[in-house]
Design an enzyme around this catalytic site. Structure first.
Site, short mmCIF file in Angstrom:
data_model
loop_
_atom_site.label_atom_id
_atom_site.label_comp_id
_atom_site.label_asym_id
_atom_site.label_seq_id
_atom_site.Cartn_x
_atom_site.Cartn_y
_atom_site.Cartn_z
CB CYS A 28 -10.80 -3.19 1.28
SG CYS A 28 -10.30 -2.39 -0.25
CG ASN A 73 -0.49 -0.33 2.49
OD1 ASN A 73 0.59 -0.89 2.63
ND2 ASN A 73 -1.24 0.01 3.52
CD GLU A 118 -1.41 4.73 4.54
OE1 GLU A 118 -0.87 5.56 5.30
OE2 GLU A 118 -2.11 3.77 4.95
CD GLU A 145 -5.63 -5.63 -1.71
OE1 GLU A 145 -5.16 -4.50 -1.46
OE2 GLU A 145 -6.18 -6.34 -0.85
N1 THU Z 1 -5.34 -1.70 2.76
C1 THU Z 1 -4.81 -2.39 1.71
O1 THU Z 1 -3.72 -2.08 1.23
N2 THU Z 1 -5.54 -3.43 1.21
C2 THU Z 1 -6.72 -3.87 1.73
O2 THU Z 1 -7.36 -4.72 1.15
C3 THU Z 1 -7.19 -3.31 3.00
C4 THU Z 1 -6.61 -1.99 3.37
C5 THU Z 1 -4.57 -0.54 3.26
C6 THU Z 1 -5.16 0.81 2.93
C7 THU Z 1 -4.52 1.69 3.97
O3 THU Z 1 -3.25 2.11 3.47
C8 THU Z 1 -4.30 0.77 5.15
O4 THU Z 1 -4.48 -0.55 4.66
C9 THU Z 1 -5.27 1.02 6.30
O5 THU Z 1 -6.58 0.97 5.84
#
Ligand code: THU
Length: 131
Positions: free
Chosen positions: A88, A44, A46, A57
């Protein structure tokens, strides 16, 4: 195609180090086996504009296309402790688009099919069938 779940899990854990998570401090690592036999990963990323953060993903799908495209045969995702994490809702849809037939996911409750984690999904076929 044989799926080495331990290898996928390790690849997802390895991807954690590339996460950019100064806001949530919640790194996520994702890994997938493609129909070409490649293991690809994502983490991820941000943003100071919080809502723009990219899930692991998203970078995994970008990697799929960076390598020339293909379909996802198997998928695993982990949290910062290396434990299985559910994609998610948005990312289930993202994975659905790029699934190989019979794609499997390592989930918090075992190996599941795409249809189990996203039942009655809307997909590219609907755009044709329901036109
Ligand atoms: N996150 C993901 O990278 N993938 C998911 O399927 C669930 C959430 C990340 C997004 C954010 O950077 C962190 O988790 C907290 O929500």
């Amino acid at each position: 195609m044989d799926i080495n779940w331990d290898q996928l899990h390790e690849a997802a854990k390895g991807a954690l180090k590339n996460a950019y998570v100064p806001y949530s401090n919640f790194p996520v690592g994702a890994a997938a086996l493609t129909d070409k036999g490649d293991v690809i990963t994502g983490s991820n990323v941000e943003n100071a504009s919080y809502g723009l953060g990219l899930c692991a993903e998203c970078s995994l799908v970008s990697e799929l296309f960076r390598l020339g495209g293909g379909k996802i045969v198997a998928f695993a995702c982990v949290d910062g402790h290396g434990n299985a994490l559910m994609p998610c809702g948005r990312c289930r849809q993202l994975l659905y688009e790029h699934r190989a037939p019979g794609m499997l996911l390592a989930t918090v409750s075992g190996i599941k099919t795409m249809a189990e984690v996203l039942p009655d999904a809307f997909g590219p076929e609907d755009l044709e069938i329901r036109k």
